[in-house]
Design a protein around this motif. Structure first.
Motif, PDB file in Angstrom:
ATOM      1  N   ARG A 128      11.567   3.292   4.242  1.00  0.00           N
ATOM      2  CA  ARG A 128      12.755   2.857   4.891  1.00  0.00           C
ATOM      3  C   ARG A 128      13.379   4.048   5.546  1.00  0.00           C
ATOM      4  O   ARG A 128      14.142   3.688   6.624  1.00  0.00           O
ATOM      5  N   VAL A 129      12.662   5.183   5.693  1.00  0.00           N
ATOM      6  CA  VAL A 129      13.008   6.345   6.198  1.00  0.00           C
ATOM      7  C   VAL A 129      12.213   6.542   7.123  1.00  0.00           C
ATOM      8  O   VAL A 129      12.360   6.912   8.352  1.00  0.00           O
ATOM      9  N   SER A 130      10.614   6.740   6.779  1.00  0.00           N
ATOM     10  CA  SER A 130       9.667   7.090   7.397  1.00  0.00           C
ATOM     11  C   SER A 130       8.307   6.235   7.080  1.00  0.00           C
ATOM     12  O   SER A 130       7.813   6.720   5.873  1.00  0.00           O
ATOM     13  N   ARG A 131       7.976   5.355   7.807  1.00  0.00           N
ATOM     14  CA  ARG A 131       6.713   4.797   7.332  1.00  0.00           C
ATOM     15  C   ARG A 131       5.539   5.630   7.154  1.00  0.00           C
ATOM     16  O   ARG A 131       4.611   5.648   6.484  1.00  0.00           O
ATOM     17  N   VAL A 132       5.335   6.910   8.292  1.00  0.00           N
ATOM     18  CA  VAL A 132       4.248   7.879   7.917  1.00  0.00           C
ATOM     19  C   VAL A 132       4.418   8.444   6.723  1.00  0.00           C
ATOM     20  O   VAL A 132       3.366   8.505   6.210  1.00  0.00           O
ATOM     21  N   ALA A 133       5.527   8.761   6.145  1.00  0.00           N
ATOM     22  CA  ALA A 133       5.777   9.314   4.922  1.00  0.00           C
ATOM     23  C   ALA A 133       5.182   8.753   3.850  1.00  0.00           C
ATOM     24  O   ALA A 133       4.634   9.108   2.893  1.00  0.00           O
ATOM     25  N   LEU A 136       1.800   8.716   3.763  1.00  0.00           N
ATOM     26  CA  LEU A 136       1.081   9.794   2.961  1.00  0.00           C
ATOM     27  C   LEU A 136       1.030   9.895   1.507  1.00  0.00           C
ATOM     28  O   LEU A 136       0.278  10.757   1.030  1.00  0.00           O
ATOM     29  N   LEU A 137       1.999   8.918   0.934  1.00  0.00           N
ATOM     30  CA  LEU A 137       1.804   8.939  -0.481  1.00  0.00           C
ATOM     31  C   LEU A 137       0.926   7.958  -1.013  1.00  0.00           C
ATOM     32  O   LEU A 137       0.578   7.891  -2.263  1.00  0.00           O
ATOM     33  N   VAL A 138       0.275   6.991  -0.218  1.00  0.00           N
ATOM     34  CA  VAL A 138      -0.698   6.056  -0.725  1.00  0.00           C
ATOM     35  C   VAL A 138      -2.006   6.831  -1.493  1.00  0.00           C
ATOM     36  O   VAL A 138      -2.465   6.290  -2.487  1.00  0.00           O
ATOM     37  N   PRO A 139      -2.485   8.010  -0.891  1.00  0.00           N
ATOM     38  CA  PRO A 139      -3.692   8.473  -1.594  1.00  0.00           C
ATOM     39  C   PRO A 139      -3.320   9.071  -3.058  1.00  0.00           C
ATOM     40  O   PRO A 139      -3.928   8.888  -3.714  1.00  0.00           O
ATOM     41  N   TYR A 140      -1.819   9.566  -3.219  1.00  0.00           N
ATOM     42  CA  TYR A 140      -1.219  10.244  -4.406  1.00  0.00           C
ATOM     43  C   TYR A 140      -1.265   8.953  -5.390  1.00  0.00           C
ATOM     44  O   TYR A 140      -1.653   9.096  -6.539  1.00  0.00           O
TER      45      TYR A 140
END
Length: 159
Positions: A128-133, A136-140
């Protein structure tokens, strides 16, 4: 940029806590435990977590940078919740096992299942705030889901 350094410091403090819990046990009970066939060698975990903690920190920083545009408090609160669960899992999994035996692995499984959900909720909130952010959590999230299968296998095979 100072905020990015702070996010990195917080993540790597969690990593340091985790490494103190694993240090004596990776070559101890963990080395001797029966593991799943898909369990990677121990040397894989350090580089993987280093990359993941870095990606997590950058993601949180990207969300934090949007604080003047949107409310980032819910997203960063979820980030902290998942980080706390992450910090709790390692000492329970590695540190309590010798004293509690297999039940500690089952307790760790409950914690990592909660972590799976918390990371997903964090990703959705970051989206909702940053799609890039969020990306970046997908691999985690993928790694934590994989770690969940390893935890489950260790608990089941060593009970």
């Amino acid at each position: 940029m100072l905020a990015l350094v702070l996010f990195l410091a917080i993540s790597f403090a969690v990593a340091a806590l985790g490494s103190t819990a694993t240090a004596g046990n990776v070559e101890g009970w963990y080395a001797d435990a029966e593991k799943a066939p898909w369990n990677p060698p121990s040397w894989v975990f350090g580089p993987a977590w280093t990359l993941l903690y870095t990606l997590m920190s950058v993601a949180a920083w990207l969300v934090w940078r949007q604080r003047d545009r949107v409310s980032v408090r819910p997203a960063l609160t979820l980030y902290i919740v998942q980080l706390v669960l992450n910090a709790l899992w390692t000492p329970v999994f590695f540190g309590l096992y010798p004293s509690l035996g297999a039940p500690a692995l089952w307790i760790a499984l409950v914690i990592i299942l909660a972590l799976d959900v918390a990371v997903l909720l964090t990703m959705l909130s970051f989206w909702r705030v940053s799609r890039v952010a969020a990306w970046l959590l997908v691999p985690y999230w993928a790694w934590v889901l994989f770690a969940t299968t390893l935890n489950w296998a260790l608990a089941a095979l060593n009970s």
